[in-house]
Design a protein around this motif. Structure first.
Motif, PDB file in Angstrom:
ATOM      1  N   VAL A  25      71.302 -17.216 -39.995  1.00 34.97           N
ATOM      2  CA  VAL A  25      72.461 -17.298 -40.898  1.00 34.97           C
ATOM      3  C   VAL A  25      72.013 -17.230 -42.355  1.00 34.97           C
ATOM      4  O   VAL A  25      72.659 -16.574 -43.174  1.00 34.97           O
ATOM      5  CB  VAL A  25      73.290 -18.573 -40.612  1.00 34.97           C
ATOM      6  N   LYS A  31      77.266 -15.602 -45.249  1.00 38.32           N
ATOM      7  CA  LYS A  31      77.594 -16.164 -43.925  1.00 38.32           C
ATOM      8  C   LYS A  31      77.135 -17.613 -43.861  1.00 38.32           C
ATOM      9  O   LYS A  31      76.103 -17.981 -44.415  1.00 38.32           O
ATOM     10  CB  LYS A  31      76.946 -15.356 -42.802  1.00 38.32           C
ATOM     11  N   LEU A  34      77.466 -19.542 -37.111  1.00 40.41           N
ATOM     12  CA  LEU A  34      77.503 -18.680 -35.938  1.00 40.41           C
ATOM     13  C   LEU A  34      78.760 -19.029 -35.149  1.00 40.41           C
ATOM     14  O   LEU A  34      78.971 -20.197 -34.810  1.00 40.41           O
ATOM     15  CB  LEU A  34      76.274 -18.907 -35.062  1.00 40.41           C
ATOM     16  N   LEU A  52      78.376 -13.779 -36.928  1.00 41.62           N
ATOM     17  CA  LEU A  52      78.073 -14.566 -38.114  1.00 41.62           C
ATOM     18  C   LEU A  52      79.305 -14.534 -38.997  1.00 41.62           C
ATOM     19  O   LEU A  52      79.853 -13.460 -39.255  1.00 41.62           O
ATOM     20  CB  LEU A  52      76.862 -13.992 -38.838  1.00 41.62           C
ATOM     21  N   ASP A  54      81.890 -16.607 -42.262  1.00 40.65           N
ATOM     22  CA  ASP A  54      81.870 -17.428 -43.473  1.00 40.65           C
ATOM     23  C   ASP A  54      83.072 -18.356 -43.576  1.00 40.65           C
ATOM     24  O   ASP A  54      83.224 -19.058 -44.566  1.00 40.65           O
ATOM     25  CB  ASP A  54      81.778 -16.547 -44.722  1.00 40.65           C
TER      26      ASP A  54
END
Length: 81
Positions: A25, A31, A34, A52, A54
């Protein structure tokens, strides 16, 4: 039962996995986590997705360990235990 208790009974993240996830990450700009999700796969069964991301969704359960965050939505969590 709160999300933390529900998660503790269903999914565990090892220290090695947490370190690896945190490293992956951190190499992806913007990001922060996960996301693991389960989707119906028809005749071949379930499909597991790894992305991935955000952002967190309202129905996400967050598993955090050693700097890593894994997000799983409530529906997918049922199939991961």
């Amino acid at each position: 039962m709160g999300a933390d208790a529900k998660t503790a009974m269903k999914v565990d993240m090892t220290e090695a996995a947490a370190r690896r996830i945190a490293r992956i990450v951190s190499n992806e700009a913007g990001k922060t986590a996960l996301r693991v999700s389960v989707e119906g796969g028809g005749c071949s069964g379930f499909s597991y997705k790894f992305d991935l991301v955000d952002t967190r969704n309202d129905d996400d359960v967050a598993i955090e360990k050693d700097g890593a965050t894994v997000l799983i939505d409530d529906l997918s969590l049922v199939y991961m235990g």
